[in-house]
Design an enzyme around this catalytic site. Structure first.
Site: not given
Ligand code: GLN
Length: 492
Positions: A79, A154, A178
């Protein structure tokens, strides 16, 4: 079967037995990225050339020696807010365009030490603020099960990459859901560890008292394996806990017939889609058929979690993001030699997206003199009540079982103009971060539009072993984890 469709542990076996080369594995993920990235947009940056060289080097090593790390040759996506020395890291924000961290995060060090190969950084909501990956400054990611839907967020890029075979596993971060939300929407396994289990050294902070890094994988075994490797005390993160790391992979097959599962009644209340509830109840029946007993439990303060979570995360974010002013961090887009404070605000105004600005305004307001006690302190008090609810619940059961998300993936663009509605999507995930306990999401079925449904298993502090054990048994019983997404736009 295509190489990219194998589970991580299967590829590791094949590499070890020399049935397949690491170059073939890495090339297969890049080929997959090449053929699907235009549809999905899971990545913000790829590290192709260096990676293929590394794969070659690792293959040569294996020719000479059998000594290799536990993830030797396994490709992973990261990420875009976990630092990799020298690799562009933007947090999905324009303000960090061109930023290259000077060091590796703790988790990255550990993955690389075991021989994992970084293939690229994934798209995300700006600074991890969002639940759909639409808040990225680099455009949205799309759901591999239905390209007209969001992948969740996210960590939407990470989940879409794993679900579609672009990567074998990925890292995500979870502040209010997330990791679990995109895992549920994309039909993969996402685990948020206990607060303090995994070091955040090198994770760009959103809300420090809630953030945790965790794995996003295709199956529970891979999740346990990655967690084993990234957990542990780190002297560079004082919130990481000095507690022995369990051998998560070795207890997955233990029988679960003595376990008591708590069914938190508020997590099945109004606003949870019928098809989601039905699928989760079916899984609970499967768990009962494996010998577990169920008891109803209550988290009475669940109704305050959205307000509490959003207040606290905005307060923490407003303070964490103060450093991006173009002078200390962030790109310089103004003349800092003149009036430095107005230059800061112009830089921030021009480079932060609307959701990040909203949270900075609200967080700063809630922390300001006169309002601090009314908002911030009050939210901290309610947080204690929520934490106590879970402590009480765990006196009656080993783990809790409930849906991960109130619905399946929604249409791109459908909630973006309505932030409050978007926030309510976190109703089943963010209380877990407020309490600091571990939870994971695994796919448990599909709705009538063929969109994945996630079931959430929540554990007591540091009982990652317990939730992984239940998840593994359920996954084997359900037998759907090898289903692959069609990468097409759906009907509704
Ligand atoms: N959707 C939540 C938010 O927008 C969770 C984000 C996260 O876990 N990083 O704050």
């Amino acid at each position: 079967m295509e190489i990219y469709n194998y589970m991580g542990y299967e590829l590791l076996e094949k590499i070890k037995k020399k049935e397949i080369t690491i170059q073939e594995v890495v090339q297969s993920t890049y080929d997959r990225i090449e053929s699907t990235e235009q549809l999905l947009h899971s990545f913000v940056n790829l590290s192709k050339n260096k990676t293929l060289e590394k794969a070659k080097e690792y293959d040569l090593h294996l020719k000479k020696s059998n000594l290799a790390g536990r993830l030797f040759g396994l490709p992973f996506a990261n990420k875009d807010l976990i630092c990799i020395g020298g690799f562009p890291t933007t947090c999905g924000s324009k303000i960090l365009e061109g930023f290259r961290p000077p060091y590796n995060a703790f988790v990255i060090e550990h993955l690389l030490k075991e021989g994992a190969i970084h293939i690229g950084n994934t798209n995300m909501d700006e600074f991890a603020m969002g639940g759909s990956t639409e808040n990225s400054s680099y455009g949205p990611t799309y759901n591999p099960w239905d390209l007209s839907k969001v992948p969740g967020g996210s960590s939407g890029g990470s989940a879409a990459a794993v679900a579609s075979g672009q990567s074998i596993f990925a890292l995500g971060s979870d502040t209010g859901g997330s990791i679990r939300c995109p895992a549920a929407f994309c039909g993969v396994v996402g685990l948020k560890p206990t607060y303090g289990r995994v070091s955040r050294y090198g994770l760009v902070a959103f809300a420090n008292s809630l953030d945790q890094i965790g794995p996003i994988t295709k199956c529970v075994y891979d999740s346990a394996l990655i967690l084993e490797i990234i957990s542990g005390k780190d002297p560079l993160d004082s919130t990481s806990v000095d507690k022995k790391v369990d051998k998560y992979t070795s207890e997955l097959k233990e029988p679960i017939n003595k376990k008591v599962l708590g069914i938190p009644k508020e997590f099945f209340g109004e606003g949870i889609e019928k098809e989601v509830k039905k699928s989760v109840y079916k899984s609970i029946e499967k768990l009962e058929s494996l010998g577990t007993t169920t008891v109803e439990v209550s988290i009475p303060h669940l109704e305050y979690t959205i307000a509490t979570y959003y207040l606290l995360c905005m307060c923490e974010a407003s303070s964490n993001l103060a450093r991006y002013d173009g002078l200390r961090y962030g790109k310089v887009s103004d003349d800092l030699s003149s009036d430095v404070y107005s230059a800061f605000s112009r830089t921030r105004g021009a480079n932060f997206g609307p959701e990040v600005r909203r949270r900075i305004y609200l967080g700063t307001y809630a922390l300001s003199a006169g309002y601090y006690d009314m908002f911030y302190i009050k939210a901290l008090k309610v947080r204690s009540l929520i934490r106590n609810d879970f402590v009480e619940a765990f006196k009656k059961c080993d783990s809790l079982v409930c849906p991960t998300m109130p619905s399946t993936a929604f249409k791109v663009g459908s909630l973006i103009e309505d932030p409050l509605e978007m926030y309510t999507q976190d109703i089943l995930t963010c209380s877990i971060n407020l309490a600091g306990i571990p939870a994971l999401s695994i796919p448990c079925g599909f709705d009538s539009n063929n969109l994945p449904i996630g079931i959430q298993i929540i554990g007591d502090y540091f009982d990652e072993n317990g939730i992984l054990n239940i998840a593994y048994q359920l996954e084997q019983e359900l037998g759907i984890y090898r289903k692959t997404p069609p990468l097409k736009a759906g009907g509704s």
